[in-house]
Every structure is written in structure tokens, then in C-alpha cells.
Design a protein around this motif. Structure first.
Motif, mmCIF file in Angstrom:
data_model
loop_
_atom_site.group_PDB
_atom_site.id
_atom_site.type_symbol
_atom_site.label_atom_id
_atom_site.label_comp_id
_atom_site.label_asym_id
_atom_site.label_seq_id
_atom_site.Cartn_x
_atom_site.Cartn_y
_atom_site.Cartn_z
ATOM 1 N N ILE A 7 53.664 37.821 45.081
ATOM 2 C CA ILE A 7 53.188 38.503 46.288
ATOM 3 C C ILE A 7 53.063 37.518 47.450
ATOM 4 C CG2 ILE A 7 51.155 39.613 47.319
ATOM 5 C CD1 ILE A 7 50.762 41.072 44.649
ATOM 6 N N TYR A 27 53.811 34.914 37.598
ATOM 7 C CA TYR A 27 52.517 35.548 37.864
ATOM 8 C C TYR A 27 52.644 36.408 39.120
ATOM 9 C CZ TYR A 27 47.519 35.895 38.966
ATOM 10 O OH TYR A 27 46.261 36.349 39.259
ATOM 11 N N ARG A 28 52.168 37.636 39.046
ATOM 12 C CA ARG A 28 52.425 38.592 40.126
ATOM 13 C C ARG A 28 51.843 38.130 41.464
ATOM 14 N NH1 ARG A 28 50.344 44.755 41.147
ATOM 15 N NH2 ARG A 28 51.798 45.168 42.861
ATOM 16 N N LYS A 29 50.651 37.547 41.466
ATOM 17 C CA LYS A 29 50.037 37.140 42.731
ATOM 18 C C LYS A 29 50.841 36.016 43.384
ATOM 19 C CE LYS A 29 46.473 39.913 42.859
ATOM 20 N NZ LYS A 29 46.752 40.736 41.683
ATOM 21 N N THR A 30 51.482 35.169 42.583
ATOM 22 C CA THR A 30 52.363 34.148 43.155
ATOM 23 C C THR A 30 53.543 34.806 43.835
ATOM 24 O OG1 THR A 30 51.744 32.612 41.376
ATOM 25 C CG2 THR A 30 53.715 32.087 42.649
ATOM 26 N N SER A 44 47.736 44.529 35.334
ATOM 27 C CA SER A 44 48.266 43.812 36.500
ATOM 28 C C SER A 44 49.158 44.640 37.404
ATOM 29 C CB SER A 44 49.056 42.581 36.027
ATOM 30 O OG SER A 44 48.240 41.737 35.242
ATOM 31 N N MET A 61 45.489 29.931 41.969
ATOM 32 C CA MET A 61 46.178 30.488 43.129
ATOM 33 C C MET A 61 45.941 29.647 44.369
ATOM 34 S SD MET A 61 48.336 32.856 42.862
ATOM 35 C CE MET A 61 48.497 33.073 44.630
#
Length: 537
Positions: free
Chosen positions: A260, A255-258, A495, A231
């Protein structure tokens, strides 16, 4: 023989913050592990002046190098090795010889061994001499005889090629937060780029450089920058390459954090985004026509549905409009897919996963052209997401078996995907190696293997899927993939649990979805475990 006494013979360990070994001497094999350097000396008044890290070869009594290295490792945790073998000579060094402090130097050597004084060796070396090659450069010509990814993963940037030269097979860990200069003139030479050196731990480390160059060799890249996590690499790349008010294109499955970061943080910088289906080339063309797109950023295969992007096609489309292409190849690895060879400008990995491969370290890396990676590296030095050299060592170690691990995981995943697809209690399987996958033909064109992760949907609800996961005996329930140990997770819980079911469904994350990362365990054991867990529901 005290290390402290011998170390005074040599100059301080001088490396640099942004390695550039283009002007360095080449090391040629003479036989039996001996090497010679082509000395680059500037003639001035009949004397040779050596600038920065020279390519001198120093002759020592038999076994001197080995004794020094052993004591340095024992007493200094390898930093002594790095200081001893990386020496430099100032501009006022006498021709062919020893610096002005030669008397003190000779005393130190004589105290260690009275058999021979310190002298500069001629180019030809006797087979029984122990030598220290003064390291200020990396010769990459050795890679010409490494024809396969497997050999490259083991030897690239290390065998005959690393800047730290010792008699150790493994790359030393250089644990230091800063590097010193002998005198202010050396510091000024470094600042004005007449001398190569490291300066501060946040700007680079010799152990980390070996890892970066190894990854570059595998990706076919000019340069690689390594960071503290995947990340960290993604966010620094986006901030470095997309200007304020810019526009990016990304894909729905990622990828969820990307996602976000793209949806919540980039807008604060005036950066907007278009989100398209990974296979929707028409939507990409529309976005390129309607916006001044700076970057197309996508995974291939994607997380968790393993969708594939036509890297060659999207690169051609984006380049016509002046947009860059970055492929997150974490699920593929360089063993299965060469994104740069298909036209991508950059390839990014969470090195935490397959590259390190042992579920014991966090890291991220970005590879591409020297120009682009330098832009990213500059911001990275400001933000400071630095990888610890001990972590770099662990990843170098892990990469020695990368090709073996990936081969095993490719094989297991494909065979298990076929078994799962035929099982009556499995509703759907997502794996690019299956003919049923929407990008199967594309995956065959641009991948040599399909990876070790298989996503699938159980024919049941949340509770039924939980029962399946809990019935498994081998895999760990954990939020990662790509390691030696198999890992399983239920994305709806792992996730997306903070979102209501209706919101999860918008991203295709249904309650019965399972993501299974196959490790390197025996196939028959994994098969038996999965089948017994399916029978339990």
C-alpha cells in the motif's frame, strides 16, 4: 550513603546521538572480572588532558560500586547508575588527578566512607578492589570468542562490551528524554565532534544502542538503526534511499501495508515501481535495463507464501546497474539467513516478530553499512519514530532465547508442514523446507532453517476454513507471528477482508488460505491440536 551526595563526584552522563566508538579505549581483562583501560591522554605542557569521556579507572573502597549501583537502581530506576558510571573530565583537569572541584568531591566520598579518599587508580588493580570503569566506549574485541549465533544473541554488545558498565548482568533501562551538559563549552565540543554524547531522546538512548549493536553482531553489519515498528523502518528506508522521481523494484508477494505504501504514497513523491514475481530474474533484468532503478526491495521468505529470492544473484545484477538491494528477513531471522553475507546492502526486520519473540513489543530495525544506515538514521531523527528504551530492554531480553526459540520453531514447522502436506483435507502447503516448494533448492543454499510459519490451503471454502480455525485450541487468532505462543489467521479475513473476493484472488489470497505461526509449545500437543481441528471439518 546518599546517591545524590556521591553523584556530585562524577561528571554528567554523556553519550551521543550517533555512536562512534572507533577511537575509544580498549578494555582488557586482568582476571577475576577486573579490567584496565589504555589511557588516551594528550601531553600538553607536561600534563595529560583528557578529552570527552576518558578511560580512567577510579579506585573506591571495597563494595563501594555495588552499594552505589544498588541504591541508584532503587532510587532512580537505573538512571542513577548510568549517571554514576559514565563520567567525563574537562580539558583543564590536572594531570593524574582529580578535577578542580576535588575538595567537594573528596568531601562527598568521605561522607560516604572514611576509609579512603578518591584517587585515580594505577593500571594494575588489586583483586579485592571494587572499581568503576568510566565508560565512553565499547570494545568489541570480546566478540572474537563468540563463535555461534546463539552465544552472540546472548552476549553481543553486553558482556564486556556495553557503554553502560555496572555490576548488573542485565542492561539497565535509561529512562530519559534529554541529556544535559555541564557547561556550554562541553556542548560546543559535542557539536564540533570533539566529545561524544547523547543530546536528545529522539536521537538515541544507551539502552537502545545496546540493542542496535547486538543486532549488528548477529547480522554481520557495520551499523543498525532501531525504530518504533517494522512499517516505520520500511517507510523511512524507502524515503531515505530512493530520490524523488526514482524507481524501485519489488515483488508480488509481500506484506500488504508495504505494498500500500509503495502503490499509494511513493507516487506522490514521483517514485514509481515495477512489481515482479520473486523468482523472475528475467523481469528484474528488464526493469534494471528500462529504468534507473535505485532499490530492489523484497522479502525473503515472503508473506504469506514464503517465496524465496536468490539474494546472491539479484545482488550481483542490481549492483552492476548501481541499484541497492534490501532484503526483509523477518520470516527468516538472522539465525536462518544472513542476507548481507549473500551480497544484500541492507536487511530489515519487523523486530516485533521473532527478534523480540514474546508478542509484547513493537519495533523495526535496519542493518547494513555505516554509510547507508547513517542516511536512514538522519531521516529517522527528523521523522521521530523512536523506540522507547523500555521496549528496547524487552527486545534485548527476548533475544537471549532467540536461537533456542528459532530452533524449536524450525523443527515444529517442518514436521507439521510434512504432516499437513500428506493430509487429505489439506489442498496445498507453502513452506520452503518442503521439496514441493518452488524455491526449495534455493532455500537450502541460503538458509540454515526454514522458519516457524507454514501457510496452507484447506480443501474447502471460506466457511469450512473458519470451522478449522475455530476448532483449534492452542493457537491464538491474531495478526502476527514469531512469538512463543502459536498464532493462526485466515488472511482473507484478517488482512484482506476490505477487498472483494475477486480482488483478493489477484494476490493469491483465497478464502481457504491459512497462515500458521508455530510457537515453542510441545510438538506433540500442536500436532494433536491441528489433527483434531482437521477432523472437525
Amino acid at each position: 550513603m546518599a546517591v545524590s551526595g556521591c553523584a556530585r563526584v562524577f561528571s554528567s552522563f554523556e553519550c551521543r546521538s550517533d555512536p562512534d566508538f572507533s577511537a575509544a579505549p580498549r578494555f582488557e581483562k586482568l582476571g577475576q572480572g577486573r579490567f584496565t583501560a589504555r589511557l588516551n591522554a594528550a601531553a600538553a605542557g607536561g600534563t595529560a588532558a583528557f578529552h570527552g569521556l576518558s578511560s580512567l579507572i577510579l579506585r573506591f573502597p571495597p563494595n563501594f560500586q555495588r552499594q552505589l549501583s544498588t541504591k541508584a537502581r532503587r532510587n532512580c530506576s537505573n538512571i542513577g547508575v548510568a549517571q554514576i558510571v559514565a563520567a567525563s573530565w574537562s580539558n583543564n583537569s590536572p594531570a593524574h588527578g582529580v578535577p578542580a572541584s576535588s575538595a567537594a568531591a573528596s568531601s562527598a566520598v568521605d561522607a560516604a566512607s572514611a576509609t579512603a579518599p578518591l584517587s585515580v587508580a594505577p593500571v594494575e588493580l588489586a583483586a579485592d578492589d571494587d572499581v568503576v570503569v568510566v565508560a565512553g566506549s565499547v570494545d568489541t574485541s570480546y566478540s572474537s570468542f563468540l563463535k555461534t549465533d546463539g552465544s552472540m544473541a546472548i552476549h553481543a554488545a553486553e558482556r564486556l562490551g556495553r557503554g553502560i558498565l555496572t555490576d548488573a548482568i542485565t542492561t539497565p533501562v535509561v529512562n530519559t528524554s534529554a541529556y544535559f551538559f555541564k557547561k556550554t563549552a562541553d556542548l560546543i565540543d559535542f557539536k564540533e565532534k570533539r566529545q561524544v554524547s547523547f543530546e536528545y531522546g529522539r536521537y538515541g538512548n544507551p539502552t537502545t544502542v545496546v540493542l542496535e549493536e547486538k543486532i549488528s553482531a548477529l547480522e554481520g553489519a557495520e551499523s543498525t538503526v532501531i525504530m518504533a515498528s517494522g512499517m516505520c523502518a520500511s517507510t523511512v528506508l524507502l524515503m531515505a534511499l530512493v530520490p524523488a522521481g526514482g524507481h524501485i523494484v519489488t515483488t508480488t508477494d509481500c506484506y500488504r501495508k508495504t505494498r500500500i505504501f509503495i502503490e499509494t504514497m511513493l507516487p506522490k513523491m514521483g517514485i514509481t515501481a515495477t512489481v515482479i514475481d520473486p523468482a523472475d530474474v528475467g523481469a528484474l533484468e528488464t526493469a534494471l535495463d528500462q529504468h534507473n532503478v535505485s532499490l530492489f526491495f523484497t522479502e525473503s521468505p515472503t508473506n504469506p507464501f514464503l517465496r524465496c529470492v536468490d539474494i546472491k544473484l539479484v545482488s550481483e545484477l542490481c549492483h552492476r546497474k548501481g541499484a541497492l538491494v534490501c532484503i526483509d528477513g523477518t520470516f527468516a531471522t538472522a539465525m536462518n539467513q544472513k542476507a548481507l553475507a549473500f551480497g544484500a546492502d541492507l536487511v530489515i526486520h519487523s523486530a516485533t516478530k521473532y527478534i523480540a519473540g514474546h508478542n509484547d513489543v513493537l519495533a523495526g530495525c535496519i542493518s547494513g553499512s555505516e554509510k547507508l544506515v547513517t542516511q536512514i538514521r538522519t531521516l529517522h531523527h527528523v521523522l521521530g519514530g523512536t523506540l522507547n528504551p523500555n521496549a528496547a530492554y524487552l527486545i534485548i531480553r527476548g533475544m537471549k532465547t532467540l536461537h533456542l526459540r528459532v530452533q524449536q520453531q524450525n523443527s515444529t514447522a517442518l514436521r507439521m508442514a510434512e504432516i499437513l502436506e500428506a493430509h487429505p483435507k489439506v489442498k496445498h502447503v507453502y513452506y520452503p523446507g518442503l521439496p514441493s516448494h518452488p524455491e526449495h533448492e534455493l532455500a537450502k543454499r541460503q538458509m540454515t532453517g526454514f522458519g516457524g510459519v507454514v501457510s496452507f490451503e484447506i480443501d474447502g471454502d471460506l466457511i469450512t476454513t473458519i470451522k478449522f480455525v475455530d476448532s483449534l485450541k492452542i493457537p491464538y487468532i491474531a495478526p502476527s507471528f514469531g512469538g512463543c505462543e502459536s498464532i493462526v489467521d485466515q488472511p482473507a479475513i484478517m488482512s484482506y477482508w476490505d477487498l472483494p473476493q475477486s480482488e483478493r484472488a489477484k494476490y493469491g489470497i483465497h478464502d481457504n488460505l491459512v497462515r500458521f505461526s508455530f510457537g515453542v509449545e510441545d510438538f506433540e500437543d500442536l500436532k494433536a491440536d491441528v489433527l483434531q481441528a482437521l477432523e472437525a471439518i
